[in-house]
Scaffold this motif. Structure first.
Motif, PDB file in Angstrom:
ATOM      1  N   LEU A   1       0.272   5.847   4.603  1.00 21.95           N
ATOM      2  CA  LEU A   1       1.053   7.056   4.355  1.00 21.95           C
ATOM      3  C   LEU A   1       0.197   8.299   4.575  1.00 21.95           C
ATOM      4  O   LEU A   1       0.693   9.334   5.039  1.00 21.95           O
ATOM      5  CB  LEU A   1       1.610   7.040   2.935  1.00 21.95           C
ATOM      6  N   ASP A   2      -1.097   8.204   4.252  1.00 25.75           N
ATOM      7  CA  ASP A   2      -1.986   9.337   4.509  1.00 25.75           C
ATOM      8  C   ASP A   2      -2.027   9.683   5.992  1.00 25.75           C
ATOM      9  O   ASP A   2      -2.004  10.859   6.375  1.00 25.75           O
ATOM     10  CB  ASP A   2      -3.406   9.027   4.020  1.00 25.75           C
TER      11      ASP A   2
ATOM     12  N   PRO B   1       0.805  -1.227   0.000  1.00 27.96           N
ATOM     13  CA  PRO B   1       0.000   0.000   0.000  1.00 27.96           C
ATOM     14  C   PRO B   1       0.835   1.273   0.000  1.00 27.96           C
ATOM     15  O   PRO B   1       0.294   2.354  -0.213  1.00 27.96           O
ATOM     16  CB  PRO B   1      -0.832  -0.123   1.289  1.00 27.96           C
ATOM     17  N   THR B   2       2.143   1.147   0.228  1.00 31.37           N
ATOM     18  CA  THR B   2       3.003   2.325   0.141  1.00 31.37           C
ATOM     19  C   THR B   2       3.505   2.543  -1.289  1.00 31.37           C
ATOM     20  O   THR B   2       4.247   3.497  -1.541  1.00 31.37           O
ATOM     21  CB  THR B   2       4.217   2.197   1.093  1.00 31.37           C
TER      22      THR B   2
ATOM     23  N   GLU C   1      -1.399  12.572  -6.929  1.00 28.40           N
ATOM     24  CA  GLU C   1      -2.599  13.367  -6.651  1.00 28.40           C
ATOM     25  C   GLU C   1      -3.278  12.917  -5.369  1.00 28.40           C
ATOM     26  O   GLU C   1      -3.877  13.720  -4.659  1.00 28.40           O
ATOM     27  CB  GLU C   1      -3.581  13.242  -7.826  1.00 28.40           C
ATOM     28  N   THR C   2      -3.178  11.620  -5.072  1.00 34.24           N
ATOM     29  CA  THR C   2      -3.813  11.094  -3.866  1.00 34.24           C
ATOM     30  C   THR C   2      -2.950  11.303  -2.617  1.00 34.24           C
ATOM     31  O   THR C   2      -3.383  11.041  -1.515  1.00 34.24           O
ATOM     32  CB  THR C   2      -4.102   9.590  -4.023  1.00 34.24           C
ATOM     33  N   GLY C   3      -1.710  11.737  -2.794  1.00 31.45           N
ATOM     34  CA  GLY C   3      -0.834  12.034  -1.662  1.00 31.45           C
ATOM     35  C   GLY C   3      -0.604  13.525  -1.583  1.00 31.45           C
ATOM     36  O   GLY C   3      -1.514  14.305  -1.349  1.00 31.45           O
ATOM     37  N   GLY C   4       0.641  13.941  -1.812  1.00 32.43           N
ATOM     38  CA  GLY C   4       0.908  15.363  -1.934  1.00 32.43           C
ATOM     39  C   GLY C   4       1.445  16.015  -0.680  1.00 32.43           C
ATOM     40  O   GLY C   4       1.677  15.383   0.343  1.00 32.43           O
ATOM     41  N   GLU C   5       1.656  17.322  -0.817  1.00 33.85           N
ATOM     42  CA  GLU C   5       2.265  18.120   0.240  1.00 33.85           C
ATOM     43  C   GLU C   5       1.325  19.230   0.684  1.00 33.85           C
ATOM     44  O   GLU C   5       1.756  20.332   1.012  1.00 33.85           O
ATOM     45  CB  GLU C   5       3.592  18.706  -0.262  1.00 33.85           C
ATOM     46  N   ASP C   6       0.013  18.961   0.687  1.00 30.70           N
ATOM     47  CA  ASP C   6      -0.946  20.007   1.012  1.00 30.70           C
ATOM     48  C   ASP C   6      -0.875  20.451   2.463  1.00 30.70           C
ATOM     49  O   ASP C   6      -1.243  21.574   2.790  1.00 30.70           O
ATOM     50  CB  ASP C   6      -2.363  19.539   0.680  1.00 30.70           C
ATOM     51  N   MET C   7      -0.393  19.598   3.365  1.00 28.96           N
ATOM     52  CA  MET C   7      -0.370  19.963   4.792  1.00 28.96           C
ATOM     53  C   MET C   7       1.010  19.777   5.419  1.00 28.96           C
ATOM     54  O   MET C   7       1.167  19.986   6.613  1.00 28.96           O
ATOM     55  CB  MET C   7      -1.408  19.136   5.557  1.00 28.96           C
TER      56      MET C   7
ATOM     57  N   LEU D   1       7.560  14.385  12.877  1.00 29.10           N
ATOM     58  CA  LEU D   1       7.999  14.396  11.493  1.00 29.10           C
ATOM     59  C   LEU D   1       7.684  13.046  10.857  1.00 29.10           C
ATOM     60  O   LEU D   1       7.372  12.082  11.560  1.00 29.10           O
ATOM     61  CB  LEU D   1       9.504  14.683  11.414  1.00 29.10           C
ATOM     62  N   ALA D   2       7.768  12.978   9.543  1.00 29.34           N
ATOM     63  CA  ALA D   2       7.482  11.720   8.856  1.00 29.34           C
ATOM     64  C   ALA D   2       8.425  11.565   7.678  1.00 29.34           C
ATOM     65  O   ALA D   2       8.808  12.550   7.035  1.00 29.34           O
ATOM     66  CB  ALA D   2       6.035  11.662   8.381  1.00 29.34           C
ATOM     67  N   LEU D   3       8.796  10.325   7.393  1.00 29.25           N
ATOM     68  CA  LEU D   3       9.641   9.981   6.248  1.00 29.25           C
ATOM     69  C   LEU D   3       8.725   9.415   5.167  1.00 29.25           C
ATOM     70  O   LEU D   3       8.169   8.330   5.335  1.00 29.25           O
ATOM     71  CB  LEU D   3      10.682   8.950   6.686  1.00 29.25           C
ATOM     72  N   LEU D   4       8.551  10.161   4.072  1.00 34.20           N
ATOM     73  CA  LEU D   4       7.593   9.772   3.043  1.00 34.20           C
ATOM     74  C   LEU D   4       8.292   9.554   1.705  1.00 34.20           C
ATOM     75  O   LEU D   4       9.212  10.290   1.344  1.00 34.20           O
ATOM     76  CB  LEU D   4       6.520  10.851   2.878  1.00 34.20           C
TER      77      LEU D   4
END
Length: 299
Positions: free
Chosen positions: A224-225, A99-100, A248-254, A237-240
């Motif tokens: 990951l969400d 799923p990642t 589009e389903t992930g991103g850096e919006d926040m 913090l998170a390692l992505l």
């Protein structure tokens, strides 16, 4: 000798450890299942099941079930060969994907595969790589995509691509005020991770040790969400992975990525299938198309 259907019943009982659940899985009544198992025991002259709570196979039953899984897997491949005929890129291939990786890579790969091989069908199952590996060995899956390392005998492992990993945090984190960041600047910082069943957990743990960061073991994410959302809330913090951040389903919006000098962690993604699989060449084509799409996104 027992029939193939009876062997399937035995495997279902071993997996379910319960007659009722096994019967439901096989879409038969419980009396029918019990009768078939008794007939198989009479044919073989051995007790195969300890009928307790939970239901367990005897040592002989476990050995027969283990061999039956291999027999049924091989028969499944024989059926697949007959179905696909001369065209290997046809029929249904059962693909396990972490799923990642899956949601952020497979949409593009599926579009290209369908365009180039319209007779090919993909049954895609997302799940924990360790679970997929067991299903691959038992013949429930044909191939899988997962982060390395993948350990196992009688498996072909084909490395596909390396994916950068990025440390991210809430946009107002104090470290964003520093012009040049070094790995040592993250000493003592709380870092989130997926639960320990995911390969990324061990890698995050290793990176935290190298940086002196503090892995938060009480707040393990399920996706990951969830990591992105918890990081965006300021919990840690998170390692992505880069594919996720560009999707589009992930991103850096926040969240915002940290630019860290002389620091470029990555993970390696591979395709895995059984050695000697009848359609290894088809699996290799699917793997290369997935890798090609990933490289294009990362470029």
């Amino acid at each position: 000798m027992p029939s193939l259907r009876q062997l399937e019943y035995l495997i279902a009982i071993e997996d379910a450890a319960h007659f009722g659940r096994a019967a439901a899985e096989m879409n038969v009544t419980q009396p029918t299942l019990s009768q078939q198992v008794k007939e198989m025991e009479l044919r073989l002259g051995s007790k195969l099941i300890d009928r307790g709570r939970p239901v367990r196979l005897t040592p002989i039953g476990r050995e027969i079930a283990s061999r039956a899984r291999r027999v049924l897997r091989d028969i499944g491949e024989i059926r697949a060969i007959a179905e696909r005929g001369k065209d290997g890129m046809a029929g249904t291939i059962r693909l396990g994907v972490s799923p990642t990786i899956g949601p952020y890579l497979m949409p593009r790969a599926v579009v290209r595969l369908h365009r180039e091989f319209p007779s090919l069908r993909l049954y895609i199952r997302e799940g924990i790589p360790a679970d997929h590996f067991a299903d691959l060995r038992n013949g429930r899956l044909d191939m899988m995509l997962a982060p390395l390392p993948v350990i196992g005998r009688d498996m072909h492992v084909q490395p596909l691509f390396d994916e950068p990993l990025q440390m991210v945090g809430a946009p107002d984190h104090r470290l964003f005020a520093k012009r040049h960041l070094q790995p040592g600047d993250f000493a003592g910082e709380p870092v989130l991770s997926l639960d320990r069943r995911h390969p990324s957990h061990g890698q995050t743990e290793q990176i935290c040790e190298e940086m002196g960061a503090d892995l938060l073991r009480d707040y393990e994410g399920t996706s990951l969400d969830s990591l992105r959302q918890m990081a965006g809330s300021g919990l840690g913090l998170a390692l992505l992975p880069e594919l996720y951040l560009r999707a589009e389903t992930g991103g850096e919006d926040m969240v915002r990525r940290f630019e860290i000098d002389d620091w470029a962690p990555k993970r390696s993604i591979a395709a895995v299938w059984r050695e000697g699989a009848a359609f290894a060449s088809s699996f290799a084509v699917i793997a290369e198309i997935a890798a090609s799409e990933a490289r294009e996104i990362l470029a």
